[in-house]
Design a protein around this motif. Sequence first.
Motif, mmCIF file in Angstrom:
data_model
loop_
_atom_site.group_PDB
_atom_site.id
_atom_site.type_symbol
_atom_site.label_atom_id
_atom_site.label_comp_id
_atom_site.label_asym_id
_atom_site.label_seq_id
_atom_site.Cartn_x
_atom_site.Cartn_y
_atom_site.Cartn_z
ATOM 1 N N SER A 190 -1.705 -10.010 10.508
ATOM 2 C CA SER A 190 -1.641 -9.309 9.238
ATOM 3 C C SER A 190 -0.705 -10.179 8.240
ATOM 4 O O SER A 190 -0.749 -11.266 8.545
ATOM 5 N N GLY A 191 -0.527 -9.672 6.980
ATOM 6 C CA GLY A 191 0.100 -10.530 6.236
ATOM 7 C C GLY A 191 1.398 -10.724 6.751
ATOM 8 O O GLY A 191 1.963 -12.022 6.128
ATOM 9 N N PRO A 217 -5.809 -9.931 -2.902
ATOM 10 C CA PRO A 217 -5.326 -10.767 -1.604
ATOM 11 C C PRO A 217 -6.307 -11.929 -1.439
ATOM 12 O O PRO A 217 -7.588 -11.532 -1.695
ATOM 13 N N GLU A 226 0.831 -1.255 0.023
ATOM 14 C CA GLU A 226 0.109 -0.098 0.022
ATOM 15 C C GLU A 226 0.906 1.190 0.097
ATOM 16 O O GLU A 226 1.897 1.244 0.711
ATOM 17 N N GLY A 282 -4.332 -5.038 12.288
ATOM 18 C CA GLY A 282 -3.767 -5.782 11.105
ATOM 19 C C GLY A 282 -4.789 -6.283 10.302
ATOM 20 O O GLY A 282 -5.988 -6.263 10.616
ATOM 21 N N GLY A 283 -4.580 -6.417 8.882
ATOM 22 C CA GLY A 283 -5.435 -6.867 7.993
ATOM 23 C C GLY A 283 -6.508 -7.883 8.236
ATOM 24 O O GLY A 283 -7.610 -7.890 8.109
ATOM 25 N N ALA A 319 -9.904 -7.739 10.054
ATOM 26 C CA ALA A 319 -11.404 -7.332 9.246
ATOM 27 C C ALA A 319 -12.250 -8.465 9.060
ATOM 28 O O ALA A 319 -13.158 -8.387 8.673
ATOM 29 N N ASN A 320 -11.707 -9.522 9.354
ATOM 30 C CA ASN A 320 -12.712 -10.750 9.110
ATOM 31 C C ASN A 320 -13.688 -10.973 10.103
ATOM 32 O O ASN A 320 -13.289 -10.830 11.522
ATOM 33 N N PRO A 357 -10.063 -11.625 2.059
ATOM 34 C CA PRO A 357 -11.280 -11.404 1.780
ATOM 35 C C PRO A 357 -12.120 -12.511 0.848
ATOM 36 O O PRO A 357 -13.175 -12.824 0.964
ATOM 37 N N CYS A 360 -7.706 -1.023 10.340
ATOM 38 C CA CYS A 360 -7.122 -2.364 10.440
ATOM 39 C C CYS A 360 -5.891 -2.525 9.406
ATOM 40 O O CYS A 360 -4.921 -3.047 9.609
ATOM 41 N N THR A 361 -6.372 -2.342 8.195
ATOM 42 C CA THR A 361 -5.396 -2.670 7.071
ATOM 43 C C THR A 361 -4.350 -1.348 6.937
ATOM 44 O O THR A 361 -4.436 -0.269 7.650
ATOM 45 N N PHE A 368 -3.878 -17.640 5.014
ATOM 46 C CA PHE A 368 -5.121 -17.053 4.088
ATOM 47 C C PHE A 368 -4.908 -17.013 2.693
ATOM 48 O O PHE A 368 -5.485 -17.374 1.752
ATOM 49 N N ASP A 369 -3.684 -16.162 2.574
ATOM 50 C CA ASP A 369 -3.374 -15.786 0.977
ATOM 51 C C ASP A 369 -3.046 -17.189 0.309
ATOM 52 O O ASP A 369 -3.090 -17.298 -0.957
ATOM 53 N N GLU A 406 -0.684 -14.593 5.617
ATOM 54 C CA GLU A 406 0.020 -15.182 4.793
ATOM 55 C C GLU A 406 -0.767 -16.642 4.495
ATOM 56 O O GLU A 406 -0.835 -17.263 3.355
HETATM 57 O O1 KG4 Z 1 -1.876 -5.084 7.767
HETATM 58 P P1 KG4 Z 1 -2.469 -5.725 6.242
HETATM 59 O O2 KG4 Z 1 -3.147 -4.698 5.388
HETATM 60 O O3 KG4 Z 1 -0.814 -5.705 5.694
HETATM 61 C C1 KG4 Z 1 0.167 -6.140 6.289
HETATM 62 O O4 KG4 Z 1 0.577 -7.520 6.052
HETATM 63 O O5 KG4 Z 1 0.948 -5.395 7.064
HETATM 64 O O6 KG4 Z 1 -2.807 -7.039 6.086
HETATM 65 C C2 KG4 Z 1 -2.914 -7.970 4.937
HETATM 66 C C3 KG4 Z 1 -3.194 -9.359 5.312
HETATM 67 C C4 KG4 Z 1 -3.264 -9.885 3.983
HETATM 68 O O7 KG4 Z 1 -2.691 -11.167 3.949
HETATM 69 C C5 KG4 Z 1 -4.910 -10.230 3.562
HETATM 70 O O8 KG4 Z 1 -5.303 -11.337 2.929
HETATM 71 C C6 KG4 Z 1 -5.331 -10.202 5.325
HETATM 72 O O9 KG4 Z 1 -4.705 -9.286 5.892
HETATM 73 N N1 KG4 Z 1 -6.707 -10.091 5.211
HETATM 74 C C7 KG4 Z 1 -7.798 -10.934 5.495
HETATM 75 C C8 KG4 Z 1 -8.828 -10.063 5.203
HETATM 76 N N2 KG4 Z 1 -8.912 -8.889 5.062
HETATM 77 C C9 KG4 Z 1 -7.534 -9.136 4.737
HETATM 78 N N3 KG4 Z 1 -7.487 -12.025 6.277
HETATM 79 C C10 KG4 Z 1 -8.650 -12.639 6.495
HETATM 80 N N4 KG4 Z 1 -9.927 -12.143 6.294
HETATM 81 C C11 KG4 Z 1 -10.101 -10.884 5.826
HETATM 82 N N5 KG4 Z 1 -11.386 -10.485 5.652
#
Ligand code: KG4
Length: 405
Positions: free
Chosen positions: A177-178, A219, A42, A327-328, A331-332, A222, A358-359, A207-208, A205
């Motif tokens: 987060s990721g 990603p 980002e 952390g991302g 958002a879940n 979501p 969060c993200t 999840f991804d 990671e």
């Molecule tokens: O904090 P972030 O925006 O970036 C960093 O990693 O610092 O987190 C991104 C991570 C990604 O792995 C993305 O797949 C995950 O957050 N993420 C989710 C959801 N939204 C974003 N994981 C599970 N459920 C979600 N709804």
Amino acid sequence: MTKASEKGRAVAAAEQAPLSSPASAPTSAPLTVLGIETSCDETAVAVLRLHPAPPGEDGPGRAEVLADIVYSQVKEHAAFGGVVPEIAARAHVALLDRLLRAALDEAGLRWRDIDAVAATAGPGLIGGLLVGLMSAKAIALAHRVPLLAVNHLQAHALSPMLAGAGVRPPYLLLLVSGGHTQLISVDDIDRYRRLGTTIDDALGEAFDKVAKMLDLGYPGGPAVERLAAQGDAARFDFPRPMLRREECHFSFSGLKTAVRTAILDLAGSGAATQNGGSSLREQDRADICASFQQAVVDTLADRVRCAMGRFRGLHPQARQPWLVLAGGVAANAAIRAALEEVARAEGFRLAAPPVRLCTDNAVMVAHVGALKLARGEVDGLDVSARPRWPLDEAAEPAPFAGVKG
Ligand code: KG4
Ligand code: ZN
């Protein structure tokens, strides 16, 4: 001394400070800070004004967001199923100048209205960190304002204080987060004790990677959550790693492997390819997502309960402490709902900031910058980017841990 001259004193002292030293006396004037975030994929710029707490009131003051711009490089990385560091760094270079101008316009400010510039200096991808930090240094030099090098994890950790629920340390933080999966006791805005971490993959990671195996795009988080809503969470009995272990650590690589095995079984022995998932029926993919997410939810609930016990031991005086998500992955909605339940049962209050906070964003970076500046802290222009920068420098490495910390 008037507020304006007090602020002038802090800024002037910061300009003259020797490199890499804490600067001046704290200020109690409003501080307007430009924030830059480029640690991953980002590119974000924000302007935040921190108003001091009214006389006689304790606390960090009120944060006002004047501009908040996030450009997500999802399109640039989608074809690769994950973030490509070199592409990310180039995209930050191409975007940053434009976003800086847009943020100032959105805030209705000029360069001379900015009291300091804050940039994420780590942890993160080194190329991106260098782009953001070098731009911040150039701004600090050209406009004669202090520079603040911000820890990305600290920015996430303190972001719930921006959400207006009255969250203040000490609190228990689940940062997912990721790149990170940690349970942290936030003792104060500059004191952290790590209670648990992942010994292998970060949760985002995982999840991804599951999304990639199922060909759901990037990603993944979501997409997995959306599909899980139509699936049967009881169909696959995936492992719940580290359950009931005394230390509050996490592990997700075994769960990821179990998902991969299930996909290959369903796809048939002839389809043992990287993308076995793309040949599955839609309902099978939904059931895998739901079962995976349920295993994650159960694991998080158990690990958070573990950390709550440790937190109570560290802060016996805390009544109804906050459990804070950042952390991302926070958002879940399924994770939020489950942790709401755990918090209620254990006498904690849940604070889950809005998804936008969060993200990754630059508001949280400007926020930490403003808090540091208000305490009279600044960084020298020789400050370095730090790809690894743990919040709790004293934390022992987790047993069997790889590179993540
Ligand atoms: O904090 P972030 O925006 O970036 C960093 O990693 O610092 O987190 C991104 C991570 C990604 O792995 C993305 O797949 C995950 O957050 N993420 C989710 C959801 N939204 C974003 N994981 C599970 N459920 C979600 N709804
Ligand atoms: Zn992040």
